[in-house]
Design a protein around this motif. Structure first.
Motif, short mmCIF file in Angstrom:
data_model
loop_
_atom_site.label_atom_id
_atom_site.label_comp_id
_atom_site.label_asym_id
_atom_site.label_seq_id
_atom_site.Cartn_x
_atom_site.Cartn_y
_atom_site.Cartn_z
N GLY A 150 0.76 -1.24 -0.07
CA GLY A 150 0.13 -0.02 0.03
C GLY A 150 0.80 1.14 -0.05
N GLU A 151 1.94 1.24 0.71
CA GLU A 151 2.81 2.58 0.80
C GLU A 151 3.22 2.75 -0.71
OE1 GLU A 151 2.92 4.64 3.36
OE2 GLU A 151 2.47 3.38 4.84
N LYS A 178 0.10 -1.44 5.22
CA LYS A 178 -1.26 -0.66 4.64
C LYS A 178 -2.00 -1.65 3.99
CE LYS A 178 -0.79 3.46 4.18
NZ LYS A 178 -1.42 4.09 5.38
N ASP A 179 -3.31 -1.98 4.36
CA ASP A 179 -3.96 -2.81 3.61
C ASP A 179 -4.67 -2.36 2.33
OD1 ASP A 179 -6.22 -1.84 4.74
OD2 ASP A 179 -6.71 -3.44 6.12
N TRP A 198 -7.86 -1.80 1.95
CA TRP A 198 -8.88 -1.11 2.39
C TRP A 198 -8.47 0.51 2.90
CZ3 TRP A 198 -12.66 -3.68 0.71
CH2 TRP A 198 -12.89 -4.85 1.20
N SER A 199 -7.36 0.55 3.39
CA SER A 199 -6.67 1.75 3.62
C SER A 199 -6.44 2.65 2.70
CB SER A 199 -5.60 1.78 4.59
OG SER A 199 -5.84 1.07 6.02
N VAL A 200 -5.87 1.80 1.69
CA VAL A 200 -5.31 2.29 0.12
C VAL A 200 -6.37 3.08 -0.43
CG1 VAL A 200 -4.27 2.31 -1.67
CG2 VAL A 200 -3.16 0.93 0.24
N CYS A 201 -7.72 2.29 -0.56
CA CYS A 201 -8.78 2.67 -1.13
C CYS A 201 -9.08 4.22 -0.77
CB CYS A 201 -9.93 1.59 -1.20
SG CYS A 201 -11.29 1.88 -2.15
N ARG A 202 -9.57 3.90 1.05
CA ARG A 202 -10.00 5.02 1.57
C ARG A 202 -9.18 6.26 1.10
NH1 ARG A 202 -9.74 2.96 6.03
NH2 ARG A 202 -11.86 2.44 6.27
N GLU A 203 -7.53 6.14 1.14
CA GLU A 203 -6.86 7.34 0.80
C GLU A 203 -7.02 7.66 -0.57
OE1 GLU A 203 -2.94 7.64 2.36
OE2 GLU A 203 -3.45 6.07 4.13
N LEU A 225 -16.45 2.14 0.72
CA LEU A 225 -15.31 2.96 0.71
C LEU A 225 -14.98 3.51 -0.49
CD1 LEU A 225 -12.73 0.65 2.36
CD2 LEU A 225 -13.63 2.70 3.27
#
Length: 223
Positions: free
Chosen positions: A36-37, A59-60, A62-67, A94
């Protein structure tokens, strides 16, 4: 015409290579990230679409999609082994535009990429005006009371399709086939999920998207 760039985010090298080879053969430029990073570091306005795994170290997905949704509006395809309905619905909440479970057909994946990138063809370039709502098809933008709405490409396509058929009741099947631009064999609740997200973003105009019981939806300016 410049190549459109697709970013593939997955910690499996063989999957990135498989998907990348099919996309390059279809005429796309490809970027790859194993986590993700790195994906977020590669993101920029020139990336046309992101294919994103969920289960990655650090960073999974879900977190990447949110960002991504907080900063960009390019389409996002979730490509994952997680096949539970709650995971799929969470992905759409998301802001994902597609949710494809592994194993998958690379040819179908490429077809969905093409469908997402195909802009809605509308005659003319003048904005459509519905009260305080403006849909600018030339700029691919929507404004509400002069303020820009941060819609995903799929939300934009959905709103435009409903608005272009103002006063006409549309079934969920019609919406899936037209907005998703292919024969969709998934859950009809995909439409409901996107309509709910669109209503939230429309704020005081959310009642303009009316539910037609037992059928689907209708766009009508509230009196």
């Amino acid at each position: 015409m410049a190549q459109e760039t697709i970013l593939i985010v997955d910690d499996e090298f063989r999957l990135r290579k498989l998907v990348g080879d099919f996309l390059r053969k279809a005429g796309y430029a490809v970027l790859e990230a194993e986590d993700g990073e790195k994906a977020l570091a590669l993101l920029s306005g020139h990336v046309a679409l992101v294919i994103l795994d969920v289960m990655m170290p650090g960073k999974d997905g879900w977190s990447v999609c949110r960002e991504i949704r907080a900063r960009y509006s390019m389409p996002v395809i979730i490509l994952t082994a997680r096949s539970q309905e709650m995971d799929e619905l969470f992905g759409f909440e998301l802001g994902a535009d597609e949710y494809i479970t592994k194993p998958f057909s690379p040819q179908i994946l490429v077809a969905r990429v093409k469908a997402l990138l195909r802009r809605t063809e509308v005659a003319g370039t003048l904005p459509f005006q519905f009260g305080d709502l403006t849909i600018n098809t030339a700029a691919h933008e929507v404004h509400l009371e002069g303020q820009s709405l941060n819609l995903t490409p799929k939300e934009y396509d959905l709103l435009l399709y409903l608005a272009m058929n103002r006063g006409k009741a549309l079934s969920r099947e019609q919406i899936l086939e037209r907005v998703w631009d292919y024969r969709y064999f998934g859950d009809l609740r995909t439409v409901d999920t996107h309509v709910n997200r669109l209503r939230i973003k429309l704020g005081p105009l959310n009642k303009w998207i009316q539910t037609v019981r037992g059928l689907g939806y209708l766009f009508e300016e509230a009196k």
